[in-house]
Design a protein around this motif. Structure first.
Motif, PDB file in Angstrom:
ATOM      1  N   GLU A  73       0.847  -1.198   0.000  1.00  0.00           N
ATOM      2  CA  GLU A  73       0.000   0.000   0.000  1.00  0.00           C
ATOM      3  C   GLU A  73       0.876   1.239   0.000  1.00  0.00           C
ATOM      4  N   GLN A  74       0.387   2.288  -0.656  1.00  0.00           N
ATOM      5  CA  GLN A  74       1.013   3.598  -0.550  1.00  0.00           C
ATOM      6  C   GLN A  74      -0.095   4.638  -0.465  1.00  0.00           C
ATOM      7  N   VAL A  75       0.142   5.645   0.351  1.00  0.00           N
ATOM      8  CA  VAL A  75      -0.881   6.660   0.573  1.00  0.00           C
ATOM      9  C   VAL A  75      -0.203   7.984   0.918  1.00  0.00           C
ATOM     10  N   ASP A  76      -0.820   9.085   0.516  1.00  0.00           N
ATOM     11  CA  ASP A  76      -0.331  10.412   0.892  1.00  0.00           C
ATOM     12  C   ASP A  76      -0.916  10.784   2.250  1.00  0.00           C
ATOM     13  N   MET A  77      -0.029  11.155   3.178  1.00  0.00           N
ATOM     14  CA  MET A  77      -0.456  11.475   4.540  1.00  0.00           C
ATOM     15  C   MET A  77       0.003  12.876   4.926  1.00  0.00           C
ATOM     16  N   PRO A  78      -0.920  13.834   5.028  1.00  0.00           N
ATOM     17  CA  PRO A  78      -0.531  15.179   5.442  1.00  0.00           C
ATOM     18  C   PRO A  78      -0.197  15.219   6.931  1.00  0.00           C
ATOM     19  N   PHE A  79       0.702  16.121   7.294  1.00  0.00           N
ATOM     20  CA  PHE A  79       0.937  16.353   8.722  1.00  0.00           C
ATOM     21  C   PHE A  79       1.166  17.832   8.969  1.00  0.00           C
ATOM     22  N   PHE A  80       0.919  18.243  10.208  1.00  0.00           N
ATOM     23  CA  PHE A  80       0.894  19.660  10.589  1.00  0.00           C
ATOM     24  C   PHE A  80       1.759  19.847  11.822  1.00  0.00           C
ATOM     25  N   ILE A  81       2.783  20.677  11.701  1.00  0.00           N
ATOM     26  CA  ILE A  81       3.658  20.981  12.837  1.00  0.00           C
ATOM     27  C   ILE A  81       3.479  22.442  13.226  1.00  0.00           C
ATOM     28  N   ARG A  82       3.063  22.647  14.454  1.00  0.00           N
ATOM     29  CA  ARG A  82       2.851  24.000  14.972  1.00  0.00           C
ATOM     30  C   ARG A  82       4.167  24.583  15.441  1.00  0.00           C
ATOM     31  N   GLU A  83       4.506  25.779  14.996  1.00  0.00           N
ATOM     32  CA  GLU A  83       5.691  26.488  15.484  1.00  0.00           C
ATOM     33  C   GLU A  83       5.302  27.603  16.448  1.00  0.00           C
ATOM     34  N   THR A  84       4.373  28.451  16.044  1.00  0.00           N
ATOM     35  CA  THR A  84       3.810  29.481  16.921  1.00  0.00           C
ATOM     36  C   THR A  84       2.301  29.490  16.687  1.00  0.00           C
ATOM     37  N   ALA A  85       1.611  30.427  17.329  1.00  0.00           N
ATOM     38  CA  ALA A  85       0.161  30.505  17.155  1.00  0.00           C
ATOM     39  C   ALA A  85      -0.222  30.810  15.715  1.00  0.00           C
ATOM     40  N   ARG A  86       0.702  31.413  14.947  1.00  0.00           N
ATOM     41  CA  ARG A  86       0.364  31.836  13.588  1.00  0.00           C
ATOM     42  C   ARG A  86       1.310  31.327  12.506  1.00  0.00           C
ATOM     43  N   GLU A  87       2.338  30.590  12.893  1.00  0.00           N
ATOM     44  CA  GLU A  87       3.265  30.060  11.895  1.00  0.00           C
ATOM     45  C   GLU A  87       3.379  28.549  12.075  1.00  0.00           C
ATOM     46  N   ASN A  88       3.175  27.843  10.980  1.00  0.00           N
ATOM     47  CA  ASN A  88       3.115  26.398  11.060  1.00  0.00           C
ATOM     48  C   ASN A  88       3.691  25.773   9.793  1.00  0.00           C
ATOM     49  N   GLN A  89       3.910  24.461   9.841  1.00  0.00           N
ATOM     50  CA  GLN A  89       4.334  23.701   8.666  1.00  0.00           C
ATOM     51  C   GLN A  89       3.218  22.726   8.284  1.00  0.00           C
ATOM     52  N   TRP A  90       2.859  22.746   7.004  1.00  0.00           N
ATOM     53  CA  TRP A  90       1.929  21.753   6.467  1.00  0.00           C
ATOM     54  C   TRP A  90       2.678  20.981   5.396  1.00  0.00           C
ATOM     55  N   THR A  91       2.786  19.682   5.564  1.00  0.00           N
ATOM     56  CA  THR A  91       3.601  18.849   4.689  1.00  0.00           C
ATOM     57  C   THR A  91       2.833  17.577   4.350  1.00  0.00           C
ATOM     58  N   VAL A  92       3.135  17.005   3.195  1.00  0.00           N
ATOM     59  CA  VAL A  92       2.515  15.736   2.805  1.00  0.00           C
ATOM     60  C   VAL A  92       3.596  14.664   2.727  1.00  0.00           C
ATOM     61  N   ALA A  93       3.497  13.689   3.597  1.00  0.00           N
ATOM     62  CA  ALA A  93       4.423  12.558   3.577  1.00  0.00           C
ATOM     63  C   ALA A  93       3.891  11.464   2.661  1.00  0.00           C
ATOM     64  N   HIS A  94       4.805  10.738   2.043  1.00  0.00           N
ATOM     65  CA  HIS A  94       4.457   9.550   1.269  1.00  0.00           C
ATOM     66  C   HIS A  94       4.592   8.364   2.197  1.00  0.00           C
ATOM     67  N   ALA A  95       3.479   7.707   2.490  1.00  0.00           N
ATOM     68  CA  ALA A  95       3.492   6.546   3.373  1.00  0.00           C
ATOM     69  C   ALA A  95       3.444   5.280   2.527  1.00  0.00           C
ATOM     70  N   ILE A  96       4.369   4.362   2.793  1.00  0.00           N
ATOM     71  CA  ILE A  96       4.433   3.122   2.035  1.00  0.00           C
ATOM     72  C   ILE A  96       4.503   1.930   2.997  1.00  0.00           C
ATOM     73  N   VAL A  97       3.676   0.934   2.708  1.00  0.00           N
ATOM     74  CA  VAL A  97       3.583  -0.248   3.548  1.00  0.00           C
ATOM     75  C   VAL A  97       4.181  -1.429   2.796  1.00  0.00           C
ATOM     76  N   TRP A  98       5.100  -2.118   3.451  1.00  0.00           N
ATOM     77  CA  TRP A  98       5.771  -3.270   2.867  1.00  0.00           C
ATOM     78  C   TRP A  98       5.518  -4.506   3.720  1.00  0.00           C
ATOM     79  N   ARG A  99       5.404  -5.648   3.051  1.00  0.00           N
ATOM     80  CA  ARG A  99       5.255  -6.918   3.759  1.00  0.00           C
ATOM     81  C   ARG A  99       6.475  -7.796   3.441  1.00  0.00           C
ATOM     82  N   ARG A 100       7.032  -8.400   4.470  1.00  0.00           N
ATOM     83  CA  ARG A 100       8.210  -9.253   4.293  1.00  0.00           C
ATOM     84  C   ARG A 100       7.847 -10.474   3.452  1.00  0.00           C
ATOM     85  N   LYS A 101       8.671 -10.722   2.437  1.00  0.00           N
ATOM     86  CA  LYS A 101       8.448 -11.874   1.568  1.00  0.00           C
ATOM     87  C   LYS A 101       8.738 -13.175   2.314  1.00  0.00           C
TER      88      LYS A 101
END
Length: 297
Positions: free
Chosen positions: A269-297
Motif C-alpha cells: 500500500e502507498q498513501v499520501d499522509m498530510p501532517f501539521f507541525i505548529r511552530e507558533t500561534a500563527r506560523e506552522n508547517q503543512w507537509t505531505v508525507a508519502h506513506a508506504i507499507v511493505w510486507r516481508r516476503k
C-alpha cells in the motif's frame, strides 16, 4: 584513565562517580558516549527546547492547541497516531502475546504508545536524547508539562498526556542511531520509521538492517517521508532520491526505496499522509508525507 587488557576503566569508575554526583550510572555512561562519539550531522537541531515543545504538541496536542481557528488543515492532525493505525491495519499476528514492534525515529513517542494498544512489546528509539528523556517521562508518569510558544517570548502552559487506555508498561524507549542499531535488538513483527529516512546520515545502513529486524514472512514495515533530502543531514552522494542520474533519469525517493527494499519486501500500500507541525500561534508547517507499507516476503 588507561585501558588495561581491553577494559575501559573509565566505565568501571562510572558507578562511583555517579553516586558522588547523585546521578545514575547510565546517565554518566550516556554523557561519556556523547563526549566520545562523533555527533550525527544535523542532530543538534533536535536537542533544543524549541523543537521539544514543537514535537510534544505535534504528538499529543489537542486540535484547539494546534489550530485555534475555525479553518485550517485539520485532516493533517494526529499524524503519529495515524502512522500507528496504518501499521496495525496490516499487522495480522498469529500470537499477539508474543508480538514485538519497533518505532525507529520515535521522537517523543506517540506512535510507540499507540502501537502498544495491540502489540505486546514496543520499543521506541530516537537519536535525540531530549526526545527520549521526554518519552520516558511520559512512559513513567503518563503526562509531561511543557511551554507552548505563542509569539516571541510569550508562552502558554501545556501538558502532554498519554491516553489512559494505553498500557504504558508495554513500552520502552532508548537513545540510538538508526544507522547503527545495537546488535542484540532482536526481531520484530512490525517496524515503523516515520519521516526518518531522508534525515539519516547513511540511509542504506538502516535499510540494509531491516530484513534482519523483520525476518518472518508477513512482517510489516511502514515508512513515511516527505523526501526532503538535505546535505545538512545526508551527504549528497548518499541520497536515495532527489537527483538526476547519469542517464538523465529523475530518481525519486520512492524509486530509491523500491530498489533497496524490493529483494526482501513486497509493496502492499502507498498513501499520501498530510501532517501539521505548529511552530507558533500563527506560523506552522503543512507537509505531505508519502506513506508506504511493505510486507516481508
Amino acid at each position: 584513565m588507561v585501558s588495561i587488557g581491553g577494559i575501559d576503566h573509565k566505565l568501571i569508575a562510572l558507578p562511583v562517580v555517579a553516586a558522588s554526583l547523585g546521578l545514575s550510572a547510565y546517565a554518566l555512561y550516556r554523557l561519556h558516549r556523547l563526549n566520545t562519539k562523533a555527533a550525527v550531522p544535523g542532530s543538534d537541531l533536535y536537542e533544543s527546547t524549541k523543537l521539544l515543545s514543537e514535537y510534544l504538541v505535534f504528538h499529543f496536542g489537542a486540535p484547539e492547541e494546534l489550530i485555534p481557528y475555525p479553518f485550517g488543515p485539520k485532516d493533517a492532525l494526529d499524524f503519529p497516531k495515524r502512522c500507528a493505525e496504518l501499521c496495525l491495519k496490516h499487522f495480522k499476528p498469529k500470537d499477539v502475546g508474543q508480538s514485538r514492534a519497533l518505532d525507529i525515529g520515535c521522537a517523543v513517542g506517540r506512535s510507540t504508545f499507540e502501537l502498544a494498544r495491540v502489540v505486546k512489546e514496543v520499543i521506541g528509539i530516537d537519536y535525540s536524547n531530549s526526545f527520549i528523556d521526554a518519552a520516558d517521562i511520559l512512559r513513567l508518569k503518563g503526562q509531561m508539562s511543557y511551554s507552548l510558544v505563542q509569539e516571541g517570548d510569550i508562552f502558554s502552559d501545556a501538558v502532554a498526556t498519554v491516553p489512559k487506555d494505553i498500557d504504558r508498561t508495554r513500552v520502552s524507549f532508548e537513545q540510538g542511531d538508526a544507522c547503527d542499531l545495537r546488535s542484540d535488538l532482536g526481531t520484530f513483527d512490525v517496524v515503523l520509521a516515520a519521516n526518518l529516512v531522508c534525515r539519516l546520515h547513511h540511509p542504506k545502513y538502516f535499510l540494509d538492517r531491516l530484513h534482519q529486524l523483520l525476518p518472518k514472512s508477513g512482517s510489516i514495515l511502514v515508512l513515511t517521508g516527505p523526501y526532503t533530502w538535505l546535505h545538512q543531514f545526508t551527504n549528497k552522494s548518499l541520497w536515495l532520491g532527489g537527483y538526476v542520474d547519469a542517464n538523465g533519469e529523475a530518481i525519486t525517493g520512492f524509486k530509491g526505496l523500491q530498489k533497496e527494499l524490493g529483494s526482501y519486501f513486497e509493496l502492499v500500500e502507498q498513501v499520501d499522509m498530510p501532517f501539521f507541525i505548529r511552530e507558533t500561534a500563527r506560523e506552522n508547517q503543512w507537509t505531505v508525507a508519502h506513506a508506504i507499507v511493505w510486507r516481508r516476503k
